[in-house]
Enzyme design. Structure first.
Site, PDB file in Angstrom:
ATOM      1  N   ILE A 153      -8.834   0.661  15.973  1.00 39.79           N
ATOM      2  CA  ILE A 153      -7.646   1.324  16.523  1.00 39.79           C
ATOM      3  C   ILE A 153      -6.584   1.510  15.445  1.00 39.79           C
ATOM      4  O   ILE A 153      -5.891   2.522  15.406  1.00 39.79           O
ATOM      5  CB  ILE A 153      -7.066   0.517  17.698  1.00 39.79           C
ATOM      6  CG1 ILE A 153      -8.079   0.397  18.832  1.00 39.79           C
ATOM      7  CG2 ILE A 153      -5.792   1.159  18.226  1.00 39.79           C
ATOM      8  CD1 ILE A 153      -7.636  -0.531  19.951  1.00 39.79           C
ATOM      9  N   ASP A 179      -3.033 -11.018   4.203  1.00 39.18           N
ATOM     10  CA  ASP A 179      -3.902 -11.980   4.877  1.00 39.18           C
ATOM     11  C   ASP A 179      -3.049 -12.741   5.879  1.00 39.18           C
ATOM     12  O   ASP A 179      -2.284 -13.639   5.514  1.00 39.18           O
ATOM     13  CB  ASP A 179      -4.540 -12.929   3.869  1.00 39.18           C
ATOM     14  CG  ASP A 179      -5.510 -13.913   4.515  1.00 39.18           C
ATOM     15  OD1 ASP A 179      -5.573 -13.957   5.769  1.00 39.18           O
ATOM     16  OD2 ASP A 179      -6.193 -14.639   3.778  1.00 39.18           O
ATOM     17  N   TYR A 228      -8.036 -17.112  22.648  1.00 41.43           N
ATOM     18  CA  TYR A 228      -7.686 -15.697  22.494  1.00 41.43           C
ATOM     19  C   TYR A 228      -6.633 -15.289  23.520  1.00 41.43           C
ATOM     20  O   TYR A 228      -5.617 -14.662  23.168  1.00 41.43           O
ATOM     21  CB  TYR A 228      -8.920 -14.811  22.647  1.00 41.43           C
ATOM     22  CG  TYR A 228      -8.598 -13.340  22.520  1.00 41.43           C
ATOM     23  CD1 TYR A 228      -8.242 -12.785  21.292  1.00 41.43           C
ATOM     24  CD2 TYR A 228      -8.605 -12.497  23.635  1.00 41.43           C
ATOM     25  CE1 TYR A 228      -7.920 -11.439  21.164  1.00 41.43           C
ATOM     26  CE2 TYR A 228      -8.287 -11.151  23.523  1.00 41.43           C
ATOM     27  CZ  TYR A 228      -7.950 -10.629  22.282  1.00 41.43           C
ATOM     28  OH  TYR A 228      -7.615  -9.293  22.164  1.00 41.43           O
ATOM     29  N   LYS A 231      -2.746 -13.735  22.879  1.00 46.91           N
ATOM     30  CA  LYS A 231      -2.238 -12.468  23.405  1.00 46.91           C
ATOM     31  C   LYS A 231      -1.028 -12.684  24.319  1.00 46.91           C
ATOM     32  O   LYS A 231      -0.102 -11.867  24.339  1.00 46.91           O
ATOM     33  CB  LYS A 231      -3.348 -11.728  24.134  1.00 46.91           C
ATOM     34  CG  LYS A 231      -4.513 -11.301  23.233  1.00 46.91           C
ATOM     35  CD  LYS A 231      -4.128 -10.213  22.247  1.00 46.91           C
ATOM     36  CE  LYS A 231      -3.828 -10.647  20.847  1.00 46.91           C
ATOM     37  NZ  LYS A 231      -3.485  -9.539  19.931  1.00 46.91           N
TER      38      LYS A 231
END
Length: 316
Positions: free
Chosen positions: A40, A86, A198, A202
């Protein structure tokens, strides 16, 4: 149950009313897109370049980034600039920000697009943080913090006195929360599943975006968070490993949207005049405002996360 229904609704969004053709001329605008060497982010960079922006591809892999830059120039006629970044190494983040500041005096859009999803649980950042939280939240927080002075000074010099920070979250935040004991490596983190970590990262992206909006909105910062959609991108490289590659390919193609769709919502947040009034908002596919999970809006939780993040980077 409400979070599940919201997830399903966002996974099958209505037809887009916004398209890349509606993006204004971006000549003279400087944009950083993290993780823009693939997926994306690369598609976002392509559209921004095609509309005249000067785009920095901020990524860790220089060879892959240079190849992406070559391809993008072929497709758009315009050349992006590589910026080594990084997000899993705080000192490297500082060096990256310093490198950018040595080259530019303005920054109109910071698109915090890079992310990692579901890596092996034993992987951590250079500084010992959970790889997903350390990259997706802490890394982007520190990079953004270092660029806030140039962002706010740019805002003062623009006609509408606004610049954008776009934070790419996910519908996964609907199933997340914040367990501060799991941000760094340790027994509590090791008990968590990759999916839990995860979802947490988010959730953290949404909380952080709102924190930026509250603290810097009066200085011209327009900070948004968004769910780009369920997209067939490189983010999924660690998922579906239980399937044979041909089965995985068929499954992904059947249920996932193309990266050209996935870029729409962040392009809207980054460029559309209408999005200039969306400070603190959360967007879903395709370029629609929606309420995120209510817990992300808790001011006490937001302050606790902000204070924790500040503590981690104070001596870098």
């Amino acid at each position: 149950m409400g979070n599940v229904l919201s997830f399903v609704a966002d996974a099958v969004p209505p037809k887009a009313t916004f398209s890349a053709n509606q993006i204004p001329n971006l000549t003279g605008k400087v944009v950083i897109v993290t993780g823009a060497n693939t997926g994306i982010g690369k598609e976002t960079a392509k559209v921004l370049l095609a509309h005249g922006a000067k785009v920095y591809i901020a990524a860790r892999n220089q060879a892959a980034s240079q190849e992406a830059i070559r391809q993008l120039k072929q497709e758009t006629g315009n050349e992006a600039v590589f910026l080594k970044l990084d997000l899993g190494d705080l000192k490297a983040i500082k060096a990256s920000a310093e490198e950018f500041l040595s080259k530019e005096t303005q920054l109109h859009v910071l698109l915090n697009n890079a992310g990692i999803m579901g890596p092996p649980i034993e992987l951590v950042t250079t500084d010992g943080y959970d790889l997903q939280f350390g990259t997706n939240v802490l890394g982007h927080y520190y990079f953004t913090k270092l660029l806030l002075p140039i962002l706010t000074s740019t805002a003062k010099a623009t006609p509408d006195r606004k610049v954008r920070i776009v934070n790419v979250a996910s519908c996964a935040h609907l199933f997340g929360g914040l367990d501060f004991n799991t941000f760094k490596d340790g027994p509590a983190r090791k008990k968590c599943s990759k999916a839990t970590l995860y979802n947490q990262s988010k959730f953290g992206n949404v909380v952080l975006a709102l924190g930026l909006a509250k603290r810097y909105g009066d200085q011209g910062i327009i900070s948004t968070a968004l769910n780009p959609g369920i997209i067939n991108s490189d983010l999924l490289r660690h998922t579906g490993t239980q399937f044979p590659s041909i089965v995985k390919k068929i499954l992904f193609k059947a249920v996932l949207y193309d990266v050209s769709q996935g870029a729409l919502t962040q392009l809207y947040a980054a460029t559309s005049p209408e999005a200039g009034s969306l400070n603190g908002k959360y967007l879903v596919p395709w370029a629609r405002v929606k309420q995120p999970r209510q817990e992300t809006q808790d001011p006490q939780l937001g302050k606790a996360l902000w204070d924790w993040l500040e503590e981690q980077v104070k001596d870098v």
